[in-house]
Design a protein around this motif. Structure first.
Motif, PDB file in Angstrom:
ATOM      1  N   ARG A  48       0.821  -1.199   0.000  1.00  0.00           N
ATOM      2  CA  ARG A  48       0.000   0.000   0.000  1.00  0.00           C
ATOM      3  C   ARG A  48       0.866   1.264   0.000  1.00  0.00           C
ATOM      4  O   ARG A  48       1.912   1.311   0.643  1.00  0.00           O
ATOM      5  CB  ARG A  48      -0.951  -0.005   1.198  1.00  0.00           C
ATOM      6  N   GLU A  57      -1.357   8.129   6.372  1.00  0.00           N
ATOM      7  CA  GLU A  57      -0.879   6.834   6.886  1.00  0.00           C
ATOM      8  C   GLU A  57      -1.169   6.640   8.373  1.00  0.00           C
ATOM      9  O   GLU A  57      -1.571   5.560   8.802  1.00  0.00           O
ATOM     10  CB  GLU A  57       0.624   6.726   6.642  1.00  0.00           C
ATOM     11  N   ASN A  58      -1.001   7.714   9.144  1.00  0.00           N
ATOM     12  CA  ASN A  58      -1.132   7.562  10.593  1.00  0.00           C
ATOM     13  C   ASN A  58      -2.574   7.417  11.065  1.00  0.00           C
ATOM     14  O   ASN A  58      -2.824   7.230  12.246  1.00  0.00           O
ATOM     15  CB  ASN A  58      -0.440   8.728  11.308  1.00  0.00           C
ATOM     16  N   ARG A  59      -3.522   7.488  10.154  1.00  0.00           N
ATOM     17  CA  ARG A  59      -4.928   7.376  10.559  1.00  0.00           C
ATOM     18  C   ARG A  59      -5.508   5.989  10.329  1.00  0.00           C
ATOM     19  O   ARG A  59      -6.659   5.732  10.651  1.00  0.00           O
ATOM     20  CB  ARG A  59      -5.771   8.392   9.779  1.00  0.00           C
ATOM     21  N   ILE A  60      -4.718   5.099   9.761  1.00  0.00           N
ATOM     22  CA  ILE A  60      -5.264   3.782   9.393  1.00  0.00           C
ATOM     23  C   ILE A  60      -5.499   2.912  10.619  1.00  0.00           C
ATOM     24  O   ILE A  60      -4.592   2.698  11.427  1.00  0.00           O
ATOM     25  CB  ILE A  60      -4.302   3.049   8.432  1.00  0.00           C
ATOM     26  N   VAL A  61      -6.715   2.457  10.773  1.00  0.00           N
ATOM     27  CA  VAL A  61      -7.014   1.455  11.793  1.00  0.00           C
ATOM     28  C   VAL A  61      -7.547   0.194  11.109  1.00  0.00           C
ATOM     29  O   VAL A  61      -7.053  -0.902  11.324  1.00  0.00           O
ATOM     30  CB  VAL A  61      -8.027   1.980  12.828  1.00  0.00           C
ATOM     31  N   LYS A  82      -7.677  14.992   5.465  1.00  0.00           N
ATOM     32  CA  LYS A  82      -7.497  16.071   6.434  1.00  0.00           C
ATOM     33  C   LYS A  82      -7.744  17.451   5.834  1.00  0.00           C
ATOM     34  O   LYS A  82      -7.868  18.429   6.543  1.00  0.00           O
ATOM     35  CB  LYS A  82      -6.106  15.999   7.063  1.00  0.00           C
ATOM     36  N   GLN A  94      -1.768  -4.090   4.600  1.00  0.00           N
ATOM     37  CA  GLN A  94      -0.343  -4.231   4.335  1.00  0.00           C
ATOM     38  C   GLN A  94       0.156  -5.628   4.700  1.00  0.00           C
ATOM     39  O   GLN A  94       1.135  -6.105   4.149  1.00  0.00           O
ATOM     40  CB  GLN A  94       0.430  -3.154   5.111  1.00  0.00           C
ATOM     41  N   THR A  95      -0.522  -6.266   5.644  1.00  0.00           N
ATOM     42  CA  THR A  95      -0.016  -7.551   6.130  1.00  0.00           C
ATOM     43  C   THR A  95      -0.692  -8.731   5.442  1.00  0.00           C
ATOM     44  O   THR A  95      -0.558  -9.857   5.871  1.00  0.00           O
ATOM     45  CB  THR A  95      -0.227  -7.656   7.651  1.00  0.00           C
TER      46      THR A  95
ATOM     47  N   GLY B 118       4.789  -4.530   6.352  1.00  0.00           N
ATOM     48  CA  GLY B 118       3.999  -5.721   6.049  1.00  0.00           C
ATOM     49  C   GLY B 118       4.219  -6.848   7.032  1.00  0.00           C
ATOM     50  O   GLY B 118       3.470  -7.807   7.047  1.00  0.00           O
ATOM     51  N   ASN B 175       3.897   5.900  13.635  1.00  0.00           N
ATOM     52  CA  ASN B 175       2.746   6.420  12.914  1.00  0.00           C
ATOM     53  C   ASN B 175       1.551   6.466  13.824  1.00  0.00           C
ATOM     54  O   ASN B 175       0.741   7.373  13.762  1.00  0.00           O
ATOM     55  CB  ASN B 175       2.396   5.480  11.763  1.00  0.00           C
ATOM     56  N   GLN B 176       1.478   5.423  14.623  1.00  0.00           N
ATOM     57  CA  GLN B 176       0.308   5.246  15.465  1.00  0.00           C
ATOM     58  C   GLN B 176       0.723   4.432  16.669  1.00  0.00           C
ATOM     59  O   GLN B 176       1.573   3.568  16.564  1.00  0.00           O
ATOM     60  CB  GLN B 176      -0.730   4.464  14.653  1.00  0.00           C
ATOM     61  N   ARG B 178      -0.884   2.270  20.089  1.00  0.00           N
ATOM     62  CA  ARG B 178      -2.098   1.767  20.719  1.00  0.00           C
ATOM     63  C   ARG B 178      -1.711   1.101  22.038  1.00  0.00           C
ATOM     64  O   ARG B 178      -0.769   0.305  22.082  1.00  0.00           O
ATOM     65  CB  ARG B 178      -2.796   0.744  19.827  1.00  0.00           C
ATOM     66  N   ARG B 185      -2.558   8.881  17.091  1.00  0.00           N
ATOM     67  CA  ARG B 185      -1.738   8.944  15.888  1.00  0.00           C
ATOM     68  C   ARG B 185      -0.746  10.090  15.999  1.00  0.00           C
ATOM     69  O   ARG B 185      -0.938  11.027  16.775  1.00  0.00           O
ATOM     70  CB  ARG B 185      -2.611   9.102  14.647  1.00  0.00           C
TER      71      ARG B 185
END
Lengths: 269, 216
Positions: A48, A57-61, A82, A94-95, B118, B175-176, B178, B185
């Protein structure tokens, strides 16, 4: 939600590295700037990029695989841009790999998205395998991106053939990264050469522009600033998608190298 | 991962059936082929029972019934078999949920080298990375995550609900992040980089990041 029945556009090329992702990001953003509600779908599962190019990118959950596997609701998978309220991104996983999504699932997803958005831009992966197959599954229109190189044009030709065999007859050509100085010298294929081979309608020409590199690294599509030639070219293409008739950008004059201009000043021609 | 494989295992006082995975169709299929091949082999053998980690009590009951009535296994079903199976199932789940607080002590996985885009590592315990975690890589631990390098990907500490878990890195620019069920983020735009290791933890329901000061 009201029934919108939007248009799904797949951006594809066959060959890698010709600018599919850049095109998807810029056209999606351009259409949103023109007041349309847009979702850009990153179909390149496992590799991706679109989220990075869009600076999201930093908003992907959650991602597209979560949505088609129904581990989350569609709304949870969509990331709002944004900068523009009507612009959304559905990121790739991505995985996982391309086998995670089936063409039927993609059709269902695109149909669902069509109820909520005016335009669905699908950024297809390179190649003609699984990933390409599900990317084109739900599309109404294909934009085929090519660069003025014989290898890219060959792949584009192959892709157009497959699209027609699959019953997707509505396709337009986008010539990316053209360099007018090289075309003038005869070192690069020009627009006519490419149109001759591919024989499909042209939707636009985007010049080779270093602004694209800068904007990609910043995560801000070039169309937003709008001062770069490539950004302008993409905005024109977005307008053409909406049905406006706009002349092709005259890239020849603007893009003449500074050095050659100086030479002309000094040597008179 | 093994999916739907079965094996008859012999121990001192008899034989038991071990089941991996939870694909019932596959399990039944294999049961058929295995028992067809070795019909009569289990006659007179003391059958101890069925063990299946991932099966629900109802599925276990079904297996028991198949063994007894289709293959004539000598199993005492009793009236309360389902109840007993439920008890086993419940106690197993309780055992699992009782080890939530992995952030205090527990097993640790060590990873050497760079984790790349990945790659995903999930572990029931703590994770220590001797190396970097690149953007697009994903770490998930029920306990803490410690990185002796740069964290640019996504780290999820205490993912089964332990909000005492921490994420620490020599260079913490993810990036994030949790922790438990809280997601934060990175801010948009450039962030100032500390030249100090940093620790992220939950404070008052929010994730805070503080520099790690050795003389504290």
């Amino acid at each position: 939600m009201e029934n919108k029945k939007g248009t799904a556009i797949v951006v594809t090329s066959g060959k890698g590295g010709v600018g599919k992702t850049t095109t998807s990001a810029n056209l999606g953003t351009g259409l949103a700037m023109l007041g349309k509600s847009v979702v850009i779908v990153d179909a390149d599962i496992g590799l991706r990029n679109l989220d990075v190019v869009m600076g999201l990118e930093n908003r992907i959950v959650y991602d597209i695989v979560d949505v088609v596997e129904k581990t989350c609701r569609l709304k949870q998978g969509l990331i709002r841009d944004k900068r523009f309220e009507k612009l959304y991104l559905l990121p790739a996983a991505q995985t996982r790999d391309k086998s995670a999504v089936k063409p039927e699932q993609m059709i269902e997803l695109v149909n669902e998205l069509k109820d909520e958005f005016d335009y669905i831009i699908i950024d297809s992966p390179a190649g003609i395998e699984q990933g390409f197959q599900y990317s084109i599954a739900g599309a109404d229109l294909a934009i085929i991106v090519t660069t003025p190189e014989i290898s890219a044009v060959r792949d584009a030709d192959r892709v157009i053939g497959i699209l027609e065999a699959k019953g997707l007859h509505d396709h337009r050509l986008l010539i990316n990264r053209i360099r007018p100085d090289m075309v003038k010298k005869g070192d690069m294929m020009n627009r006519e050469d490419i149109e001759d081979i591919l024989a499909i309608d042209l939707i636009g020409i985007v010049p080779d522009d270093e602004e694209i590199v800068i904007s990609t690294n910043k995560g801000e599509p070039a169309v937003i600033e709008g001062r770069s030639l490539a950004g302008k070219a993409y905005m024109n293409i977005a307008k053409r998608i909406l049905g406006e008739e706009i002349e092709l950008l005259d890239i020849e004059d603007d893009n003449e190298g500074k050095i050659s201009k100086i030479f002309k000043l000094i040597f008179g021609k | 991962m093994k999916n739907g494989t079965i094996a008859f295992k012999g121990v001192n006082d008899g034989v038991y059936l071990e089941i991996y995975g939870s694909d019932m169709d596959k399990i039944k299929e294999e049961l058929k082929t295995k028992l067809a091949k070795s019909s009569g082999f289990f006659q007179g053998v003391n059958f101890l029972g069925v063990s299946g980690e991932d099966l629900s009590p109802e599925e276990m009951l079904e297996i028991h019934l198949i063994l007894k009535y289709r293959y004539d296994f000598d199993i005492d079903l009793g009236d309360d078999l389902l109840d007993r199976l439920y008890m086993i199932y419940k106690s197993k789940r309780e055992l699992e949920s009782s080890v939530v607080k992995n952030s205090k002590e527990g097993m640790t996985k060590f990873l050497y080298g760079t984790l790349r885009s990945g790659q995903i590592v999930e572990y029931n315990g703590n994770i220590v990375v001797v190396g970097d975690v690149n953007p697009g890589a994903f770490l998930k631990a029920t306990g803490n995550i410690i990185i002796l390098g740069t964290l640019k990907g996504v780290a999820h500490a205490g993912f089964n609900g332990d909000n005492e878990a921490i994420v620490a890195a020599y260079n913490l620019i993810p990036n994030q992040l949790r922790i438990a069920d809280i997601i934060v983020r990175a801010p948009d735009g450039d962030i100032s980089e500390y030249k100090l290791p940093e620790v992220a933890r939950v404070y008052d329901g929010e994730i805070i990041i503080e520099p790690y000061l050795p003389n504290k």
